[in-house]
Design a protein around this motif. Structure first.
Motif, PDB file in Angstrom:
ATOM      1  N   LEU A  23      49.997  42.481  39.272  1.00 47.84           N
ATOM      2  CA  LEU A  23      48.608  42.164  39.544  1.00 47.84           C
ATOM      3  C   LEU A  23      48.039  41.319  38.411  1.00 47.84           C
ATOM      4  N   SER A  24      47.498  40.161  38.757  1.00 48.21           N
ATOM      5  CA  SER A  24      46.922  39.253  37.776  1.00 48.21           C
ATOM      6  C   SER A  24      45.886  38.376  38.456  1.00 48.21           C
ATOM      7  N   GLU A  25      44.837  38.040  37.714  1.00 46.42           N
ATOM      8  CA  GLU A  25      43.818  37.142  38.254  1.00 46.42           C
ATOM      9  C   GLU A  25      44.381  35.731  38.435  1.00 46.42           C
ATOM     10  N   GLU A  26      45.363  35.354  37.604  1.00 47.36           N
ATOM     11  CA  GLU A  26      45.911  34.002  37.624  1.00 47.36           C
ATOM     12  C   GLU A  26      47.395  34.022  37.966  1.00 47.36           C
ATOM     13  N   PRO A  27      47.748  33.805  39.223  1.00 49.33           N
ATOM     14  CA  PRO A  27      49.167  33.795  39.609  1.00 49.33           C
ATOM     15  C   PRO A  27      50.008  32.780  38.845  1.00 49.33           C
ATOM     16  N   THR A  28      49.392  31.725  38.322  1.00 53.06           N
ATOM     17  CA  THR A  28      50.165  30.722  37.584  1.00 53.06           C
ATOM     18  C   THR A  28      50.673  31.265  36.253  1.00 53.06           C
ATOM     19  N   ASP A  29      50.160  32.418  35.822  1.00 53.66           N
ATOM     20  CA  ASP A  29      50.613  33.027  34.568  1.00 53.66           C
ATOM     21  C   ASP A  29      51.710  34.065  34.773  1.00 53.66           C
ATOM     22  N   ALA A 162      46.708  41.792  31.781  1.00 56.12           N
ATOM     23  CA  ALA A 162      46.213  41.259  33.055  1.00 56.12           C
ATOM     24  C   ALA A 162      46.213  42.351  34.122  1.00 56.12           C
ATOM     25  N   LEU A 163      47.258  43.172  34.124  1.00 53.15           N
ATOM     26  CA  LEU A 163      47.352  44.267  35.093  1.00 53.15           C
ATOM     27  C   LEU A 163      46.220  45.263  34.889  1.00 53.15           C
ATOM     28  N   VAL A 164      45.980  45.665  33.643  1.00 54.06           N
ATOM     29  CA  VAL A 164      44.920  46.631  33.343  1.00 54.06           C
ATOM     30  C   VAL A 164      43.560  46.071  33.746  1.00 54.06           C
ATOM     31  N   GLN A 165      43.338  44.782  33.490  1.00 56.56           N
ATOM     32  CA  GLN A 165      42.068  44.164  33.857  1.00 56.56           C
ATOM     33  C   GLN A 165      41.854  44.208  35.368  1.00 56.56           C
ATOM     34  N   MET A 166      42.903  43.922  36.135  1.00 54.48           N
ATOM     35  CA  MET A 166      42.784  43.980  37.596  1.00 54.48           C
ATOM     36  C   MET A 166      42.499  45.397  38.068  1.00 54.48           C
ATOM     37  N   LEU A 167      43.225  46.373  37.511  1.00 54.90           N
ATOM     38  CA  LEU A 167      43.041  47.754  37.937  1.00 54.90           C
ATOM     39  C   LEU A 167      41.654  48.271  37.560  1.00 54.90           C
ATOM     40  N   GLY A 168      41.127  47.774  36.433  1.00 58.49           N
ATOM     41  CA  GLY A 168      39.860  48.294  35.942  1.00 58.49           C
ATOM     42  C   GLY A 168      38.624  47.603  36.472  1.00 58.49           C
ATOM     43  N   SER A 171      38.173  46.121  43.035  1.00 50.65           N
ATOM     44  CA  SER A 171      38.315  47.179  44.031  1.00 50.65           C
ATOM     45  C   SER A 171      39.723  47.141  44.594  1.00 50.65           C
ATOM     46  N   VAL A 172      40.134  48.213  45.232  1.00 46.26           N
ATOM     47  CA  VAL A 172      41.486  48.252  45.778  1.00 46.26           C
ATOM     48  C   VAL A 172      41.652  47.213  46.886  1.00 46.26           C
ATOM     49  N   THR A 173      40.589  46.916  47.629  1.00 45.15           N
ATOM     50  CA  THR A 173      40.662  45.871  48.659  1.00 45.15           C
ATOM     51  C   THR A 173      40.893  44.511  48.021  1.00 45.15           C
ATOM     52  N   GLU A 174      40.187  44.233  46.932  1.00 45.45           N
ATOM     53  CA  GLU A 174      40.386  42.972  46.225  1.00 45.45           C
ATOM     54  C   GLU A 174      41.789  42.890  45.634  1.00 45.45           C
ATOM     55  N   ARG A 175      42.293  44.023  45.148  1.00 46.78           N
ATOM     56  CA  ARG A 175      43.640  44.015  44.574  1.00 46.78           C
ATOM     57  C   ARG A 175      44.679  43.718  45.650  1.00 46.78           C
ATOM     58  N   LEU A 176      44.513  44.280  46.823  1.00 48.63           N
ATOM     59  CA  LEU A 176      45.469  44.012  47.904  1.00 48.63           C
ATOM     60  C   LEU A 176      45.407  42.548  48.325  1.00 48.63           C
TER      61      LEU A 176
END
Length: 251
Positions: A23-29, A162-168, A171-176
């Motif tokens: 999980l990351s906000e930036e897939p290019t990373d 990046a993972l912790v930022q996404m989890l924190g 929302s779970v819908t946004e993460r999916l």
């Protein structure tokens, strides 16, 4: 150029081996750190390989378990390795799927201490195992390797940050929604305006990455499908409207 074309184009240089996934906000990373050994000279690569033990490991096998003592690292040369954490209540979350060029087994690369998560082989893999003692010897005698090791650990730290930022913060819908975008970016086959995700995904696997139940994932995928964002069949998952699915994460 559309947002889909821009993001997928940035990932194509990793197409030959496949990108790591987390999980990351930036897939290019996602694949930062996959080339952490690139500064080594051919003779140094040969010395590194001579210090390690090549192993072929079948899917489903464990590399290390949460609570085990750190003993070394595994350099992934083929296949995929999954890292995951199991809570005291038995709930499991997948931290990442690591692909060739990455390593697992840190952060205590010289050995000692206990692993705080586990790793198993997701797809049949070939790895080079380096004990903590061998890593220390290489770091002491090969300055370029020591720098590579530091850069690799920095990349790992950024990945888990990046993972912790996404989890924190999501929302779970946004993460999916973001996870589907990541899979579309890293393993999507273009068919007109559609992206066919060519990685076999189960609802259990998706749930373990986003931190949800399989039932919730099934229900949410059905909602996405009714809105025309995706289509789901027994064979594959297709992103039908990349931009609208991306908008689910930008809200």
């Amino acid at each position: 150029m559309s947002d889909m074309d821009r993001r997928i184009g940035a990932l194509r240089r990793h197409a030959a081996t496949g990108s790591a996934v987390f999980l990351s906000e930036e897939p290019t990373d996602l694949n930062a750190g996959a080339d952490f050994l690139q500064r080594l000279r051919p003779e140094e690569i040969a010395e590194l390989r001579a210090a390690g033990a090549p192993r072929a490991i079948a899917a489903g096998a464990s590399l290390f378990r949460q609570g085990d003592t750190h003993a070394g690292i595994w350099l992934i040369e083929r296949g995929t390795v999954r890292t995951f954490y199991v809570s005291p209540t038995g709930r499991e979350i997948t931290l990442a799927l690591w692909t060739p060029g990455h390593f697992v087994g840190g952060p205590e690369v010289f050995g000692g201490g206990s692993h705080v998560w586990s790793a198993d082989v997701h797809d049949d893999a070939e790895v080079l195992y380096l004990t903590g003692a061998r890593i220390r010897m290489l770091a002491e005698t090969m300055p370029r390797f020591a720098i590579c090791l530091i850069e690799g650990l920095v990349a790992k730290g950024k990945c888990y940050s990046a993972l912790v930022q996404m989890l924190g913060t999501r929302s779970v819908t946004e993460r999916l929604a973001q996870l589907l975008i990541i899979f579309a970016d890293t393993s999507g086959r273009r068919e007109g305006n559609r992206l066919v995700i060519e990685r076999k995904l189960t609802h259990d696997q998706l749930a373990a990455i986003v931190g949800a139940t399989r039932q919730w994932v099934t229900m949410t995928l059905d909602k996405f499908q009714k809105r025309g964002l995706i289509s789901v069949s027994r064979q594959c998952l297709v992103v039908e409207n990349y931009d609208l699915l991306s908008a689910e994460v930008r809200v």
